[in-house]
Write a protein that holds these residues in place. Structure first.
Motif, short mmCIF file in Angstrom:
data_model
loop_
_atom_site.label_atom_id
_atom_site.label_comp_id
_atom_site.label_asym_id
_atom_site.label_seq_id
_atom_site.Cartn_x
_atom_site.Cartn_y
_atom_site.Cartn_z
N GLY A 1 -11.46 -0.86 0.03
CA GLY A 1 -10.55 -1.13 -1.08
C GLY A 1 -9.71 -2.37 -0.91
O GLY A 1 -9.51 -3.11 -1.89
N PRO A 2 -9.16 -2.66 0.30
CA PRO A 2 -8.34 -3.87 0.46
C PRO A 2 -9.06 -5.15 0.06
O PRO A 2 -8.43 -6.07 -0.46
CB PRO A 2 -7.99 -3.85 1.95
CG PRO A 2 -7.98 -2.40 2.31
CD PRO A 2 -9.08 -1.78 1.50
N ARG A 4 -13.87 0.22 -8.32
CA ARG A 4 -14.87 0.44 -7.28
C ARG A 4 -15.95 -0.61 -7.44
O ARG A 4 -16.42 -0.88 -8.54
CB ARG A 4 -15.47 1.83 -7.39
CG ARG A 4 -14.60 2.96 -6.93
CD ARG A 4 -14.51 3.04 -5.41
NE ARG A 4 -15.77 3.36 -4.80
CZ ARG A 4 -16.21 4.59 -4.57
NH1 ARG A 4 -15.47 5.64 -4.93
NH2 ARG A 4 -17.37 4.80 -3.99
N THR A 40 -11.66 2.75 -2.94
CA THR A 40 -11.18 2.52 -4.30
C THR A 40 -9.88 1.73 -4.27
O THR A 40 -8.94 2.08 -3.57
CB THR A 40 -10.94 3.86 -5.02
OG1 THR A 40 -12.15 4.61 -5.03
CG2 THR A 40 -10.48 3.62 -6.45
N ALA A 41 -9.85 0.64 -5.02
CA ALA A 41 -8.64 -0.16 -5.15
C ALA A 41 -7.80 0.39 -6.29
O ALA A 41 -8.34 0.83 -7.32
CB ALA A 41 -8.98 -1.62 -5.41
N THR A 50 -0.78 -3.88 -5.82
CA THR A 50 -2.07 -3.31 -5.43
C THR A 50 -1.94 -2.42 -4.20
O THR A 50 -1.07 -2.59 -3.35
CB THR A 50 -3.09 -4.41 -5.13
OG1 THR A 50 -2.60 -5.25 -4.08
CG2 THR A 50 -3.36 -5.26 -6.36
N SER A 105 -4.72 0.87 -2.09
CA SER A 105 -6.08 1.37 -2.04
C SER A 105 -6.09 2.81 -1.54
O SER A 105 -5.19 3.25 -0.83
CB SER A 105 -6.95 0.50 -1.12
OG SER A 105 -6.45 0.52 0.21
N HIS A 157 0.83 -1.20 0.00
CA HIS A 157 0.00 0.00 0.00
C HIS A 157 0.86 1.25 0.00
O HIS A 157 0.62 2.20 -0.76
CB HIS A 157 -0.92 -0.02 1.23
CG HIS A 157 -1.71 1.23 1.40
ND1 HIS A 157 -1.24 2.34 2.06
CD2 HIS A 157 -2.95 1.56 0.99
CE1 HIS A 157 -2.14 3.30 2.05
NE2 HIS A 157 -3.20 2.85 1.42
N VAL A 169 -11.23 -5.45 -2.32
CA VAL A 169 -11.16 -5.50 -3.78
C VAL A 169 -9.74 -5.82 -4.22
O VAL A 169 -9.53 -6.53 -5.21
CB VAL A 169 -11.64 -4.16 -4.38
CG1 VAL A 169 -11.60 -4.22 -5.91
CG2 VAL A 169 -13.06 -3.84 -3.92
N CYS A 170 -8.74 -5.31 -3.48
CA CYS A 170 -7.35 -5.60 -3.83
C CYS A 170 -7.07 -7.10 -3.81
O CYS A 170 -6.38 -7.64 -4.69
CB CYS A 170 -6.40 -4.90 -2.86
SG CYS A 170 -6.30 -3.10 -3.12
#
Length: 599
Positions: A380-381, A373, A406-407, A400, A402, A337, A383-384
């Motif tokens: 976000g994580p 999204r 949002t990722a 990846t 976030s 991140h 989705v990551c």
């Protein structure tokens, strides 16, 4: 040169060591103490030497009294030896190797054969006495460690031979006590031979050394379990805190055990090995923090006290390994991140290449930035995680991070289709209620912030479009590339309202489609015939609608600048809001009655 006579069970040539069937020498060394006679001790030691390095068994010799060394054939599979000789010192016909062994002075030595191969005679010494020799053929040049291992085995075999010659009955008893052949066997008598203790400690030391090598070799958890399995002969496995399997060595299923998730964290905290149904288990912990357990599968309850001690030692070796894995699992997402945040914010320096390499990513390749999204996904994580799984399916290298919900994904390569990534992530999350925006390609990390801005713009356009779920690349935006985000996006909305607002409000009040008619007219270059054909209406209807458009908006459609602004506004409106023109099926739009419109 030294083929065994046909009357013995000895091989007629060097005994090869198939890698798949090669036993671990620590277990064989410990088995030396189980041998009930000199013959068994010699050939168990021979097997251990063959397993410790590039050695092939040739012959074993025992010495006694003042006579020359005597060749000792291997035990027959039925328990005796082939032929009529049954003792360790049975006389067999001489062979070319025997005179060379007889000429030795009680110490190890190498012999060169005419064909270029080498034979090593390993002396089995104990307290300044040579009690036998193991002759092995060198299949390759052994390393210093392999040579040292063979010498260590020879010393243990020499101590075992000395015990056999001292008191055979006591030697047999000491061997059983060391291996703990039964749980009820008591400790050795106070006057037990000190050599037994020395050999026992040496066997344990060999096992500990093998564990240390496996831990340092990079084989990881499976390599450590393999050493335990080869030492005990029992399948070995590890589980996490919830009973889920991690790794295993050895054949067969693990047998009945709690279903995954049934065991609570902290179960089996009792120190030492404990019986759990068909398994012997030991908890693995670091500084009081439970990490899981290691177990021996033992449905027949054959595990000895020595096996339990080996299991406990394995747990100690596994503890720092599992603790390190846990720390990496906690630290790696944070490192990823932070690295992604530096790259897309424009604060990265050249040290990011090394940081990315540590995380297994090559930043020297071209990249694109993608932002994602998903509705119903908490952050976000989450989705990551789905992006990383999807990237593996698509064979994409990805890094990846976030920003809030949002990722952000840095995708290696120039060709990355937003739709393909969208479909793969949708499959991982089990829902297609999401959107993906992909920025343009960049050759260096300094261009990543620009690619990120493009990806955010593509995501914003996609989410505001009449098909808000899907993937969009920045190159696909066309005129909408000029759209900004934040204040820029609001400015775009004001531009559309300025030029089309009156017309859109009129359509909403009267359920007409004048905005769609204007769009078709401008797209067809101001041609009445092409517009009427596209709308499937009469040419006069098109002329009438254009008159109404002039009246409602007050714009002169013959002015070049006015037509350009109307065209741009119509294009943006078409992307961001569903047009109300003819459907793909060919249904005509609603055509109001001219009299109704006049009213």
């Amino acid at each position: 040169m030294d083929a065994a006579p046909s009357g013995t069970a000895a091989p007629s040539g060097p005994v090869s060591r198939p890698a798949a069937a090669r036993p671990a020498y620590p277990r064989l060394v410990a088995a030396i103490l189980d041998r009930c006679d000199e013959r068994g001790t010699l050939w168990t030691a021979m097997a251990a030497v063959a397993a410790s390095g590039p050695f092939a068994a040739e012959a074993a010799y025992t010495t006694g009294g003042h006579g020359p060394p005597r060749r000792c054939p291997p035990p027959h599979p039925s328990g005796g030896t082939a032929g009529s000789a049954n003792s360790a010192g049975a006389t067999v016909p001489a062979d070319p190797l025997t005179p060379l062994i007889s000429a030795l002075d009680g110490y190890s030595r190498y012999f060169d054969e005419p064909d270029g191969t080498r034979i090593r005679a390993i002396a089995l010494r104990h307290r300044d006495h040579c009690l036998g020799y193991l002759a092995v053929r060198l299949l390759a040049t052994p390393s210093d460690r392999e040579t040292a291992d063979a010498d260590l085995i020879a010393r243990r075999a020499g101590a075992a031979l000395a015990r056999h010659r001292d008191t055979p009955e006591r030697g047999m008893r000491a061997g059983r006590e060391e291996r703990g052949s039964t749980r009820g066997t008591g400790p050795a008598a106070p006057g037990a031979d000190l050599d037994t203790t020395v050999v026992r400690l040496a066997a344990r030391s060999a096992f500990h050394e093998a564990l240390a090598r496996a831990a340092a070799s990079g084989e990881g958890e499976r390599g450590i379990l393999r050493i335990l399995y080869e030492h005990t002969g029992l399948p070995a496995l590890t589980e996490d805190l919830f009973g889920n399997p991690r790794a295993r060595a050895g054949p067969g299923p693990s047998g009945p055990r709690p279903a995954p998730g049934a065991r609570q964290p902290g179960a089996h905290r009792a120190p030492g090995a404990v019986r759990d149904h068909d398994r012997l288990i030991v908890p693995v912990a670091m500084a009081g923090d439970p990490l899981g357990l290691v177990a021996l599968v033992d449905p027949d309850r054959r595990a000895t006290d020595a096996d339990a001690a080996a299991l406990e030692q394995t747990a100690l070796v596994l503890a720092p390994h599992l603790a390190h894995e846990r720390r990496l699992a906690e630290l790696e997402p944070r490192l990823r991140h932070d690295l992604v945040e530096r790259l897309i914010s424009g604060t990265a320096t050249d040290d990011v290449f090394g940081q990315a390499a540590v995380l297994g990513h090559d930043l020297h390749r071209p990249h694109r930035v993608a932002v994602l999204r998903w509705s119903g996904t908490p952050d976000g994580p989450a989705v990551c995680d789905a992006v990383e799984r999807a990237a593996r399916r698509l064979r994409l290298a990805v890094l990846t991070g976030s920003r809030g919900p949002t990722a952000v994904a840095l995708l290696a390569g120039r060709e990355t289709a937003g739709d393909a990534l969208y479909r793969a992530v949708s499959a991982e999350l089990g829902t297609d209620s999401g959107a993906v925006g992909v920025g343009g390609p960049c050759d260096g990390f300094a261009e990543l912030p620009h690619s990120y801005e493009e990806a955010v713009r593509a995501l914003a356009v996609r989410r505001r479009s009449h098909e808000p779920h899907g993937g969009t690349g920045f190159e696909e935006l066309g005129l909408c590339r000029v759209m900004g985000i934040g204040d820029g996006e609001r400015e775009t909305d004001r531009f559309v309202r300025e030029w089309l607002g009156a017309l859109l409000d009129y359509d909403a009040r009267h359920r007409t489609e004048l905005a769609a008619t204007l769009s078709y007219y401008l797209e067809n270059g101001g041609s009445y015939d092409a517009t009427s054909a596209a709308l499937r209406v009469h040419r006069s209807t098109v002329r009438y609608r254009l008159q109404r458009i002039r009246a409602v908006t007050g714009h002169d459609l013959g002015d070049v600048d006015t037509r350009l602004n109307l065209h741009v506004a119509s294009r943006i409106h078409h992307v961001l809001d569903r047009p109300r023109g003819p459907s793909p099926g060919g249904r005509e739009p609603v055509i109001p009655d001219p009299a109704d419109e006049a009213r």
